[in-house]
Design an enzyme around this catalytic site. Structure first.
Site, short mmCIF file in Angstrom:
data_model
loop_
_atom_site.label_atom_id
_atom_site.label_comp_id
_atom_site.label_asym_id
_atom_site.label_seq_id
_atom_site.Cartn_x
_atom_site.Cartn_y
_atom_site.Cartn_z
N ASP A 60 0.87 -1.19 0.00
CA ASP A 60 0.00 0.00 0.00
C ASP A 60 0.90 1.24 0.00
OD1 ASP A 60 -3.17 0.69 1.31
OD2 ASP A 60 -1.67 2.23 0.97
N MET A 61 0.71 2.08 -1.00
CA MET A 61 1.53 3.27 -1.13
C MET A 61 1.19 4.26 -0.01
SD MET A 61 3.31 2.39 -3.66
CE MET A 61 4.24 3.91 -3.85
N ASP A 97 -3.83 2.21 -5.15
CA ASP A 97 -2.46 2.16 -4.63
C ASP A 97 -2.19 0.92 -3.79
OD1 ASP A 97 -3.78 2.70 -2.24
OD2 ASP A 97 -2.16 3.99 -1.51
N GLU A 98 -2.99 -0.13 -3.99
CA GLU A 98 -2.73 -1.31 -3.18
C GLU A 98 -2.97 -2.61 -3.93
OE1 GLU A 98 -5.57 -2.23 -0.02
OE2 GLU A 98 -6.73 -0.48 -0.63
P1 TTP Z 1 -5.28 5.10 0.82
O1 TTP Z 1 -4.26 4.06 0.58
O2 TTP Z 1 -6.42 4.76 1.73
O3 TTP Z 1 -4.60 6.37 1.46
P2 TTP Z 1 -3.18 7.00 1.18
O4 TTP Z 1 -2.36 6.19 0.25
O5 TTP Z 1 -3.36 8.43 0.78
O6 TTP Z 1 -2.52 7.03 2.60
P3 TTP Z 1 -1.92 5.80 3.45
O7 TTP Z 1 -0.49 6.11 3.63
O8 TTP Z 1 -2.68 5.83 4.74
O9 TTP Z 1 -2.17 4.55 2.67
O10 TTP Z 1 -5.90 5.60 -0.53
C1 TTP Z 1 -5.13 5.71 -1.72
C2 TTP Z 1 -5.52 6.96 -2.48
O11 TTP Z 1 -6.91 6.93 -2.79
C3 TTP Z 1 -5.28 8.24 -1.72
O12 TTP Z 1 -3.96 8.73 -1.87
C4 TTP Z 1 -6.33 9.15 -2.29
C5 TTP Z 1 -7.46 8.23 -2.72
N1 TTP Z 1 -8.55 8.31 -1.72
C6 TTP Z 1 -9.58 9.21 -1.95
O13 TTP Z 1 -9.60 9.92 -2.96
N2 TTP Z 1 -10.58 9.30 -1.01
C7 TTP Z 1 -10.60 8.56 0.13
O14 TTP Z 1 -11.52 8.68 0.96
C8 TTP Z 1 -9.53 7.63 0.35
C9 TTP Z 1 -9.49 6.79 1.59
C10 TTP Z 1 -8.52 7.54 -0.60
MG MG Z 2 -2.17 4.11 0.53
#
Ligand code: TTP
Ligand code: MG
Length: 402
Positions: free
Chosen positions: A13-14, A111-112
């Site tokens: 997960d990024m 991103d996962e």
């Molecule tokens: P996530 O992996 O949930 O969040 P993240 O990568 O920003 O942070 P983390 O380090 O905690 O993993 O989501 C991936 C991307 O999806 C995030 O960068 C932006 C998008 N996203 C939204 O647009 N709205 C949301 O509510 C969420 C949870 C994510």
């Molecule tokens: Mg992420």
């Protein structure tokens, strides 16, 4: 490794994905609070935060928070509206890196992804080395950090990737699952939403360890099937497979007319255009196909398909179009002067029985195709988030290696 672990699953997960991409493109934003989301308009903006850099999270800003609130918490932050195409490019490149390690990949979000590395982990001596190598390649080639969780199953791997964000690598071998899960708040378990959380709080259940004090029958009486799920999650039991994104068996395009069509010339021109799109995609991927399929739907929604297998493989518009045209004529005679043809709602043309440039049959494990499907999935997700106009259609995206 395999003798101790039933399976070795990695969840990648990024970190603060959208915000990290923005920071990478604007090095002067590194180390600063960057908030990707709706325009805050000096605190009067509507809409929500997509994500925030870890620097911005220190102010309490998180995904899905109203942008106006984020602005109140951190007016000096750098606010950026999302650039969907850019994130999709990064996502595509990251997935390509993951495919260097295994074809057994399930892309679950922009991103996962889950990787089943049971069959290749021995090449790296340890799960830790493999995890480090994946992180290193993402860092060296993309310039972003990822957090990884490695465990014998998906749910524990996912919890593990979230455990030490950002830039984390958390390995939870079979024997350590319970120790790892016990102190965690129950919200970390998959499927514990707000309602379940409230109900569990009322029962005095806060941590996974608290949850483990309750037998399956009790949880089931309280929560039904979800109770059994909770019982299993609390013990790190999860038999779900990594669902490898299915192969692409065919390439096709279709068009639904805005108004039903009877004009043969319009139908033929549309078919030619669709054939050109199909052959373009074939060529882009260095593929050829042998079986042409045609689809026609009339105004009353009755639908017919026809297929024909050619003597040779092709990637040429003309070959595809010529076959399609004959099939169209069967349903919609070009020289008919009766004027009573049925109005056509949709036509489509496609090709299957695909081989690559070396003539090799496209197989289930064909990595290129896996990648393409994974990409299409991501594009779909982006479209859901940002609307169709924000991104070119999956069909038109270049799937060549960067
Ligand atoms: P996530 O992996 O949930 O969040 P993240 O990568 O920003 O942070 P983390 O380090 O905690 O993993 O989501 C991936 C991307 O999806 C995030 O960068 C932006 C998008 N996203 C939204 O647009 N709205 C949301 O509510 C969420 C949870 C994510
Ligand atoms: Mg992420």
């Amino acid at each position: 490794m395999k003798s101790i672990w039933s399976k070795v699953i990695i969840h990648v997960d990024m970190d603060a994905f959208f915000a990290s991409v923005e920071q990478f493109h604007h090095p002067e934003w590194k180390g600063k609070p960057v908030i990707v989301g709706a325009d805050p308009r000096q605190g009067k903006g509507r809409g929500v935060v997509s994500t925030a850099s870890y620097e911005a999270r220190k102010y309490g800003i998180h995904s899905a928070m109203p942008i106006s609130k984020a602005y109140r918490l951190c007016p000096q932050g750098i606010y950026v509206v999302p650039h969907g195409n850019l994130y999709s490019d990064y996502s595509k490149r990251i997935i390509e890196i993951l495919y260097h390690f295994t074809p057994a990949i399930e892309v679950v979000g922009i991103d996962e992804a889950f990787l089943d590395v049971s069959g290749c982990v021995h090449l790296f001596e340890s799960a830790e080395n493999l995890g480090k190598e994946i992180k290193k390649q993402i860092w060296d080639q993309i310039g972003l950090t990822a957090s990884l969780g490695i465990a014998p199953n998906k749910s524990v791997a996912k919890i593990a990737s979230d455990f030490k964000k950002p830039d984390g690598l958390t390995i939870v071998p079979t024997g350590k699952i319970q120790n790892f899960l016990d102190p965690l708040p129950i919200t970390k378990l998959f499927g514990v939403g707000k309602k379940t959380w409230e109900a569990l709080q009322n029962l005095g259940i806060h941590s996974v360890k608290d949850l483990r004090n309750y037998p399956d029958s009790y949880l089931e009486s309280k929560f039904g099937e979800a109770g059994t799920h909770l019982y299993r999650m609390a013990r790190g039991i999860d038999n779900r497979e990594v669902h490898v994104n299915e192969e692409i068996k065919s390439i096709s395009h279709e068009t639904t007319f805005e108004t039903d069509q009877v004009d043969s010339e319009v139908l033929r021109n549309t078919l030619l255009h669709l054939s050109a799109k199909v052959s373009q995609r074939l060529r882009k991927r260095n593929l050829r196909g042998k079986t042409i399929q045609f689809k026609i739907r009339f105004d009353d929604f009755t639908t017919f398909t026809r297929r024909k297998t050619l003597a040779n493989y092709t990637h040429l518009t003309d070959d595809i179009y010529e076959i399609g045209k004959k099939m169209l004529e069967e349903f919609h005679p070009i020289h008919s002067d009766s004027g009573s043809e049925r109005p056509v709602r949709l036509i489509g043309i496609g090709i299957s029985h695909l081989v690559d440039e070396k003539g090799t049959q496209i197989s289930l494990w064909d990595i290129q195709n896996e990648k393409k499907l994974a990409l299409a999935k991501i594009v779909d997700q982006l479209q859901e988030k940002f609307g169709k106009s924000a991104i070119v259609h999956a069909n038109t995206i270049s799937l060549k290696k960067n």
